[in-house]
Design a protein around this motif. Structure first.
Motif, PDB file in Angstrom:
ATOM      1  N   GLN A 216      42.466  18.072  -5.999  1.00 20.64           N
ATOM      2  CA  GLN A 216      42.314  17.476  -3.962  1.00 20.64           C
ATOM      3  C   GLN A 216      43.449  17.945  -3.658  1.00 20.64           C
ATOM      4  N   GLY A 217      44.625  18.898  -3.657  1.00 20.93           N
ATOM      5  CA  GLY A 217      45.297  19.740  -2.564  1.00 20.93           C
ATOM      6  C   GLY A 217      45.432  18.445  -1.609  1.00 20.93           C
ATOM      7  N   VAL A 218      45.716  18.515   0.030  1.00 22.89           N
ATOM      8  CA  VAL A 218      46.577  18.221   0.581  1.00 22.89           C
ATOM      9  C   VAL A 218      45.613  16.703   1.268  1.00 22.89           C
ATOM     10  N   ILE A 219      46.272  15.721   1.410  1.00 23.53           N
ATOM     11  CA  ILE A 219      45.391  14.366   1.097  1.00 23.53           C
ATOM     12  C   ILE A 219      45.010  14.362   2.816  1.00 23.53           C
ATOM     13  N   TRP A 220      46.473  13.735   3.357  1.00 19.33           N
ATOM     14  CA  TRP A 220      46.358  13.217   5.169  1.00 19.33           C
ATOM     15  C   TRP A 220      47.759  13.617   5.743  1.00 19.33           C
ATOM     16  N   VAL A 221      47.909  13.496   6.760  1.00 20.52           N
ATOM     17  CA  VAL A 221      48.652  13.842   7.921  1.00 20.52           C
ATOM     18  C   VAL A 221      48.929  12.983   8.353  1.00 20.52           C
ATOM     19  N   GLU A 222      50.558  12.791   8.804  1.00 22.35           N
ATOM     20  CA  GLU A 222      50.778  11.319   9.868  1.00 22.35           C
ATOM     21  C   GLU A 222      51.662  12.133  11.400  1.00 22.35           C
ATOM     22  N   PHE A 223      51.805  10.940  12.088  1.00 19.78           N
ATOM     23  CA  PHE A 223      53.516  11.576  13.007  1.00 19.78           C
ATOM     24  C   PHE A 223      53.735  10.424  13.055  1.00 19.78           C
ATOM     25  N   ASP A 224      55.130  10.885  13.341  1.00 20.70           N
ATOM     26  CA  ASP A 224      55.787   9.360  13.623  1.00 20.70           C
ATOM     27  C   ASP A 224      55.818   9.472  14.940  1.00 20.70           C
ATOM     28  N   GLN A 225      57.086   8.419  15.454  1.00 19.98           N
ATOM     29  CA  GLN A 225      57.308   8.643  17.155  1.00 19.98           C
ATOM     30  C   GLN A 225      58.247   9.532  17.759  1.00 19.98           C
ATOM     31  N   ALA A 226      59.267   9.811  16.032  1.00 23.78           N
ATOM     32  CA  ALA A 226      60.390  10.695  16.525  1.00 23.78           C
ATOM     33  C   ALA A 226      59.836  12.086  16.580  1.00 23.78           C
ATOM     34  N   GLY A 227      58.192  11.929  16.357  1.00 27.32           N
ATOM     35  CA  GLY A 227      58.362  13.972  16.276  1.00 27.32           C
ATOM     36  C   GLY A 227      57.772  14.241  14.826  1.00 27.32           C
ATOM     37  N   ARG A 228      58.612  13.558  13.935  1.00 27.35           N
ATOM     38  CA  ARG A 228      58.070  14.048  12.136  1.00 27.35           C
ATOM     39  C   ARG A 228      56.864  14.101  11.709  1.00 27.35           C
ATOM     40  N   ILE A 229      56.389  14.819  11.101  1.00 29.09           N
ATOM     41  CA  ILE A 229      55.630  14.834  10.023  1.00 29.09           C
ATOM     42  C   ILE A 229      55.065  14.678   8.903  1.00 29.09           C
ATOM     43  N   PHE A 230      54.988  14.061   8.380  1.00 31.40           N
ATOM     44  CA  PHE A 230      54.170  13.940   7.287  1.00 31.40           C
ATOM     45  C   PHE A 230      53.024  14.042   6.271  1.00 31.40           C
ATOM     46  N   VAL A 231      53.405  14.164   5.371  1.00 26.87           N
ATOM     47  CA  VAL A 231      51.842  15.019   4.234  1.00 26.87           C
ATOM     48  C   VAL A 231      51.778  14.210   3.599  1.00 26.87           C
ATOM     49  N   GLY A 232      50.861  13.657   2.637  1.00 26.76           N
ATOM     50  CA  GLY A 232      50.535  13.449   1.738  1.00 26.76           C
ATOM     51  C   GLY A 232      50.033  14.663   0.905  1.00 26.76           C
ATOM     52  N   VAL A 233      50.463  14.487  -0.422  1.00 28.37           N
ATOM     53  CA  VAL A 233      49.567  15.960  -1.173  1.00 28.37           C
ATOM     54  C   VAL A 233      49.483  14.685  -2.783  1.00 28.37           C
ATOM     55  N   ASP A 235      50.434  14.846  -5.999  1.00 30.79           N
ATOM     56  CA  ASP A 235      50.688  16.042  -6.364  1.00 30.79           C
ATOM     57  C   ASP A 235      51.615  14.489  -6.934  1.00 30.79           C
ATOM     58  N   PRO A 236      51.826  13.460  -8.101  1.00 26.29           N
ATOM     59  CA  PRO A 236      52.288  12.540  -8.584  1.00 26.29           C
ATOM     60  C   PRO A 236      53.593  12.765  -8.941  1.00 26.29           C
ATOM     61  N   ALA A 237      53.618  13.675  -8.720  1.00 23.38           N
ATOM     62  CA  ALA A 237      55.011  14.799  -9.177  1.00 23.38           C
ATOM     63  C   ALA A 237      56.019  14.611  -7.501  1.00 23.38           C
ATOM     64  N   ASP A 238      55.495  14.726  -6.609  1.00 21.72           N
ATOM     65  CA  ASP A 238      55.842  15.528  -5.768  1.00 21.72           C
ATOM     66  C   ASP A 238      55.334  14.988  -4.455  1.00 21.72           C
ATOM     67  N   PRO A 239      54.550  13.531  -4.350  1.00 18.22           N
ATOM     68  CA  PRO A 239      53.661  13.517  -3.211  1.00 18.22           C
ATOM     69  C   PRO A 239      53.865  13.318  -1.426  1.00 18.22           C
ATOM     70  N   LEU A 240      54.165  13.559  -1.119  1.00 18.63           N
ATOM     71  CA  LEU A 240      55.395  13.717   0.760  1.00 18.63           C
ATOM     72  C   LEU A 240      55.627  14.573   0.686  1.00 18.63           C
ATOM     73  N   TYR A 241      55.730  15.162   1.863  1.00 18.12           N
ATOM     74  CA  TYR A 241      57.398  16.027   2.685  1.00 18.12           C
ATOM     75  C   TYR A 241      56.606  15.844   4.225  1.00 18.12           C
ATOM     76  N   VAL A 242      58.082  16.090   4.604  1.00 19.91           N
ATOM     77  CA  VAL A 242      57.956  15.690   6.110  1.00 19.91           C
ATOM     78  C   VAL A 242      58.452  17.180   6.643  1.00 19.91           C
ATOM     79  N   SER A 243      58.301  17.361   7.847  1.00 23.35           N
ATOM     80  CA  SER A 243      58.549  18.127   8.806  1.00 23.35           C
ATOM     81  C   SER A 243      59.466  17.850  10.509  1.00 23.35           C
ATOM     82  N   GLU A 244      60.616  18.091  10.439  1.00 19.74           N
ATOM     83  CA  GLU A 244      61.286  17.536  11.700  1.00 19.74           C
ATOM     84  C   GLU A 244      61.421  18.578  12.747  1.00 19.74           C
TER      85      GLU A 244
END
Length: 791
Positions: A216-233, A235-244
Motif C-alpha cells: 500500500q506504500g506511502v498513504i498520505w501527506v499533511e502539513f502543520d502550521q509550523a511548516g512540518r510535513i507529516f507522512v503516513g506509511v 507499515d504497522p511497525a513504523d507508520p509515521l514520519y516527519v520532516s522539519e
C-alpha cells in the motif's frame, strides 16, 4: 538509491474539457457535419466516491474523486457536480481512476489529480499526475514511471497528494508498491522521487491475490502550521514520519508504532487530519486498506489516535462504544475548521445494521454516535437516529428493500472513506459511499440534540426524543455507473448496469426505476422484441438462490417477471446475454459460465430447453423482422437458425475474429442484415479486430475497411426513409471515437469531439428508433451518455 526523474510528457499541453466541435472523417459523407450536444442519463451517483476535498482558503471550491468514473467539481449555484475528465480518451482510459486530489490553498485555481486505475496488468499504462491552473477546466499531463491504483484496494486512503502551503510550487505524492514519496517543485509539471524518504511501506493485504497484493506504500501527506510535513506509511511497525526542514531529511515520529495495532490486529494509518488551532494530529487506522472487508476475526480492527504536536504525546481516543458491537475499522476522518476541537470519524464496513458516524466536540475525549440501539421489554431492539435520510431523486438507494427493525432500507452508506466538513461552514458535511454522496447543511443541530439514550424512572434504558435534521443526496451530476448494455425502445431506454442491476427510464433527466425483480447484483444484457417493443428481456448476475438470471417485462419495463433457474448455472457472475425474437414469442439465454450451452423458452422463461447446435458462451441475436430467424457467433464461427432458435447450424462464413470480445447486432427493418464488431487486440499474435457486415443472414461477410478497430455497433432512426443510421464505437486512422453513418456505411462521420471521449465506450451503443441523430453510449464509469444534434 538511483535518482529517478522525468519530465512532463509531450502531450502535457492543456486539454480543453469544454464542448468544442472537432470532427474527423473516415470518408467524406457529402452532408453537412452535425455538431452534437452531450448529456448523461441521470441516475445520481451509482458508484464509489472515495474522496471529497474542500479548498481551505476559497469557499465552495470542492472536488469529488471516483474510482473509475473520473473527477468532479462542485457548482454551488446549481448544487450539482461538473465532470472534469471527459476528455480522457480510449488509449489512456486508466486516467479515469483517480487515486488522489489536491486543491491549492494559495492559488486556489490550481488543482491536481493522481490517476491510474490498476497497478496490475489490467491497465497497460503507467499512472500520471494531471495538473490544472483553472479549477480543472483544462489539464496538463505529467506521466509517471509506475502505475497507480484508482480502483485497487486502499483507494480510499489518503489524500496521497498534497500542496505545500509555504511554497505552493511544491507538491508531494505518496505512491504504492515500493515507489516511495515523490515531489514536484514546479506546480506538478515534473516529478522526482524524494530520495531521503526512508520507508516505502510494506503492508500487503493478500500476497496471493493479483488484485490485492499491492504494497500500500506511502498513504498520505499533511502539513502543520509550523511548516512540518507529516507522512503516513503502510507499515504497522513504523507508520509515521516527519520532516522539519521542508523535506530535506525525515525521521520516524516517536511513539507512532503504538498506532500500528488494535486489539492485537496489525493496522495501518488510513487517513489523518490536523486541528491547527489546538495543535492536534488525528489519525484513523484500520486492519486492512479497504474498502471491501469487514472487521478481523476477533477484536476491534481500527482505532482513532491523537498526537499533541507541541509535546509529542500520543492518546488513544477511540470511541468506547459502537452500537453495532466491535469496530471493524475506520474509514474517513475530518475536523471542523470553524470549531476547533470538533471532529468526526466513520466506521468502515459496519455492515449491520449500518455504518456509524462518530462526532466529538472535545478533541476526542468523548464521542456521540449518529444512531443508537435500545433494548425493549420483549428483548427486541429499537433504533434511534439523529437525522433522517432523504433519498429523493435517488429512490433506488433502497435497493428494493424496506425498513426491517433496526435495518433501514436507506443506509448511512458503506465504504465511507470520503468524509469532509466544509472549512467555511460548520453546518455542511458531505460523505461518499459505495453508491452516492450524502450531505447536509444542518450538521450543528447534532450538538443541540443531546444524548440519544437515557434512563426511565426505573433505571431502564430508553430512547430520548430528539429533533432530527435531514441528510439528503448530494450526488446530482455525479454519474459513475458502468453500463453493460442498452435497449432503446423509443421513448423508453432500458439499461443493464454493473453493480446496480438495471434501470428503466422514460425521462433521462430522472433516475427512473431500478430493475429489482429479479435481484441482479449486476445487469449484463437487455433486448426487446423489434415488432412488439412492449416485451423486454434482461439478464444479470443474481443475488439469491431462487430467481432465475433472466427477467421479462410485457409492459415496456414498467413491471418485471422472474424466470426459472437453469440447472448448473450458479448465481454469481453468470448473467451472460439474452435475446428475444422479433414478435416476442421466444427468448434465448446464453449463460455466462462458459460451460452451459444456450437455452430457449417459449413461455416467458417459466421453462427452458437446450438449444441444439451451439457451444457454451455463444452470443445469440434475433432477426429484427422475421420471428423465426436467429443468429449466433462463437470463436470465429457464425451460426443461424430458421426454426425459432430450436436448432442452429454453422453458415460456413470465414474471416471473422476467432477470439477476443466480439458482439454483433441485427438491423431493424432489414431481414438478414447484420453488423459485427470486435476481435483480439493489436498487440496479440495475428490480430483480427474491426467491423464486418452481412446482408445474407451471416452466410458471407465483408469487412468495413474504414475502421482499424471496432468494439460496438448499433442502429437508430434513419435520416429519411432509408437505411437506419449506424453508430459505432471504433477507431479510424488512429482516431478513436463515436462514428455515425447515414448511408449504409459508405461514409462515416465522427460525431464526438476531443472534449467528449469518456475513456472506453466499447461495451454497447444504440441509436434511438424515433429521434434521428440521437445516440446512447455505454461507458465504463461515466454512466450512459446520450447525444443529440445541436440546435
Amino acid at each position: 538509491m538511483r535518482r529517478r526523474t522525468f519530465a512532463a510528457s509531450l502531450g502535457a499541453a492543456a486539454v480543453a474539457t469544454t464542448a468544442v466541435p472537432a470532427m474527423a472523417h473516415a470518408k467524406t459523407s457529402g452532408h453537412c457535419e452535425d455538431a452534437y450536444t452531450w448529456r448523461t442519463a441521470v441516475i445520481n451517483g451509482g458508484g464509489y466516491v472515495p474522496g471529497i476535498v474542500f479548498n481551505e482558503t476559497e469557499a465552495d471550491v470542492i472536488y469529488a474523486r471516483t474510482d473509475i468514473g473520473g473527477m468532479y467539481r462542485w457548482q454551488e449555484p446549481t448544487q450539482t457536480w461538473k465532470p472534469l475528465l471527459d476528455w480522457v480518451g480510449a488509449d489512456q482510459w486508466g486516467y479515469t481512476g483517480v487515486v488522489s486530489v489536491a486543491t491549492d490553498p494559495v492559488e486556489t485555481s490550481r488543482v491536481y489529480a493522481a490517476v491510474g486505475t490498476y497497478t496490475n496488468d489490467w491497465d497497460p499504462n503507467n499512472g500520471a499526475v494531471l495538473y490544472s491552473d483553472d479549477y480543472g477546466d483544462t489539464w496538463g499531463v505529467a506521466e509517471l514511471p509506475f502505475k497507480q491504483g484508482g480502483n485497487m484496494p486502499g483507494r480510499g486512503m489518503g489524500e496521497r497528494l498534497a500542496v505545500d502551503p509555504a511554497d505552493n510550487a511544491v507538491v508531494y505524492l505518496g505512491t504504492p508498491n515500493g515507489n516511495g514519496l515523490w515531489r514536484s517543485t514546479d506546480h506538478g509539471r515534473n516529478w522526482a522521487e524524494v530520495e531521503a524518504f526512508p520507508n516505502p511501506g510494506n503492508f500487503v493485504q493478500d500476497p496471493n491475490n493479483p488484485y490485492s497484493d499491492d504494497n500500500q506504500g506511502v498513504i498520505w501527506v499533511e502539513f502543520d502550521q509550523a511548516g512540518r510535513i507529516f507522512v503516513g506509511v503502510a507499515d504497522p511497525a513504523d507508520p509515521l514520519y516527519v520532516s522539519e526542514d521542508r523535506g530535506q531529511t525525515w525521521a520516524p515520529v516517536p511513539g507512532a508504532a503504538a498506532i500500528g495495532s488494535a486489539d492485537g490486529n496489525k493496522t495501518i494509518p488510513k487517513q489523518a487530519a490536523i486541528d491547527h488551532v489546538n495543535g492536534h494530529l488525528f489519525i484513523v487506522t484500520s486492519w486492512d486498506p479497504g474498502p471491501y472487508n469487514g472487521g478481523p476475526a476477533s477484536g476491534d480492527g481500527g482505532a482513532v489516535w491523537r498526537l499533541d504536536l507541541a509535546d509529542g504525546t500520543w492518546t488513544d481516543i477511540t470511541p468506547a462504544y459502537n452500537p453495532a458491537g466491535r469496530i471493524p475499522g475506520f474509514g474517513g476522518i475530518t475536523v471542523d475548521r470553524q470549531r476547533p476541537g470538533t471532529l468526526m470519524a466513520a466506521t468502515q464496513n459496519n455492515w449491520g445494521p449500518d455504518e456509524v458516524l462518530f462526532r466529538s466536540t472535545d478533541s476526542g475525549a468523548t464521542w456521540e454516535t449518529s444512531w443508537d440501539l435500545v433494548a425493549g421489554a420483549d428483548g427486541s431492539q429499537q433504533r434511534t437516529d439523529r437525522f433522517t435520510m432523504d433519498a429523493s431523486g435517488s429512490e433506488w438507494l433502497t435497493f428494493g428493500n424496506s425498513d426491517q427493525g433496526t435495518q433501514y432500507a436507506v443506509k448511512h452508506g458503506w465504504m465511507i472513506d470520503a468524509l469532509s466538513i466544509d472549512p467555511f461552514n460548520s453546518d455542511r458535511i458531505m460523505w461518499g459511499t459505495g453508491a452516492t454522496i450524502w450531505g447536509t447543511e444542518q450538521l450543528t443541530a447534532w450538538d443541540a440534540q443531546g444524548p440519544l439514550v437515557g434512563e426511565d424512572g426505573a433505571g431502564n434504558p430508553v430512547a430520548l426524543p430528539v429533533e432530527r435534521f435531514t441528510v439528503a443526496v448530494r450526488a446530482e451530476g455525479v454519474e459513475e455507473t458502468s453500463i453493460q448494455d442498452i435497449a432503446a425502445l423509443g421513448g423508453t431506454v432500458v439499461s443493464a448496469v454493473g453493480d446496480l442491476g438495471g434501470f428503466v427510464q422514460n425521462d433521462l433527466g430522472k433516475a427512473g426505476k431500478q430493475i429489482r425483480n429479479p435481484d441482479w447484483s449486476s445487469g449484463r444484457s437487455v433486448d426487446f422484441a423489434a415488432l412488439n417493443p412492449s416485451i423486454v428481456v434482461g439478464t444479470g448476475d443474481v443475488h439469491g438462490d431462487v430467481d432465475g438470471h433472466v427477467a421479462v417485462s410485457v409492459d415496456r419495463g414498467a413491471t418485471w417477471l422472474t424466470t426459472a433457474r437453469v440447472e448448473g448455472v450458479a448465481k454469481d457472475g453468470n448473467g451472460g446475454t439474452v435475446a428475444v425474437s422479433a414478435d416476442g414469442s421466444v427468448i434465448v439465454w446464453s449463460p455466462g459460465n462458459g460451460t452451459t450451452a444456450p437455452v430457449y423458452s417459449t413461455d416467458l422463461g417459466q421453462t427452458w430447453k437446450p438449444v441444439e447446435g451451439l457451444p457454451a458462451g455463444a452470443k445469440v441475436r434475433a432477426d429484427r423482422v422475421r420471428a423465426s430467424r436467429w443468429y449466433a457467433y462463437f470463436a470465429g464461427v457464425f451460426y443461424t437458425s430458421g426454426d425459432g432458435a430450436r436448432k442452429f447450424a454453422d453458415t460456413g462464413a470465414t474471416g471473422l475474429p476467432p477470439e477476443g470480445d466480439v458482439d454483433f447486432r441485427a438491423v431493424p427493418g432489414k431481414r438478414g442484415h447484420l453488423w459485427l464488431a470486435g476481435g483480439n487486440t493489436p498487440d496479440e499474435v495475428d490480430p483480427v479486430y474491426g467491423m464486418w457486415r452481412s446482408t445474407d443472414g451471416g452466410a458471407t461477410w465483408k469487412r468495413v475497411r474504414d475502421f482499424d478497430t471496432a468494439d460496438a455497433v448499433g442502429f437508430g432512426k434513419s435520416r429519411g426513409r432509408g437505411y437506419p443510421a449506424i453508430y459505432a464505437s471504433a477507431k479510424s486512422g488512429g482516431q478513436a471515437g463515436i462514428w455515425r453513418s447515414t448511408d449504409e456505411g459508405r461514409s462515416w462521420q465522427r460525431i464526438n469531439d476531443d472534449a467528449n471521449q469518456w475513456a472506453w465506450t466499447g461495451k454497447a451503443i444504440s441509436g434511438d428508433p424515433q429521434v434521428y441523430g440521437r445516440v446512447y453510449i455505454a461507458t465504463n464509469g461515466r454512466g450512459m451518455i446520450y447525444g443529440d444534434i445541436a440546435d
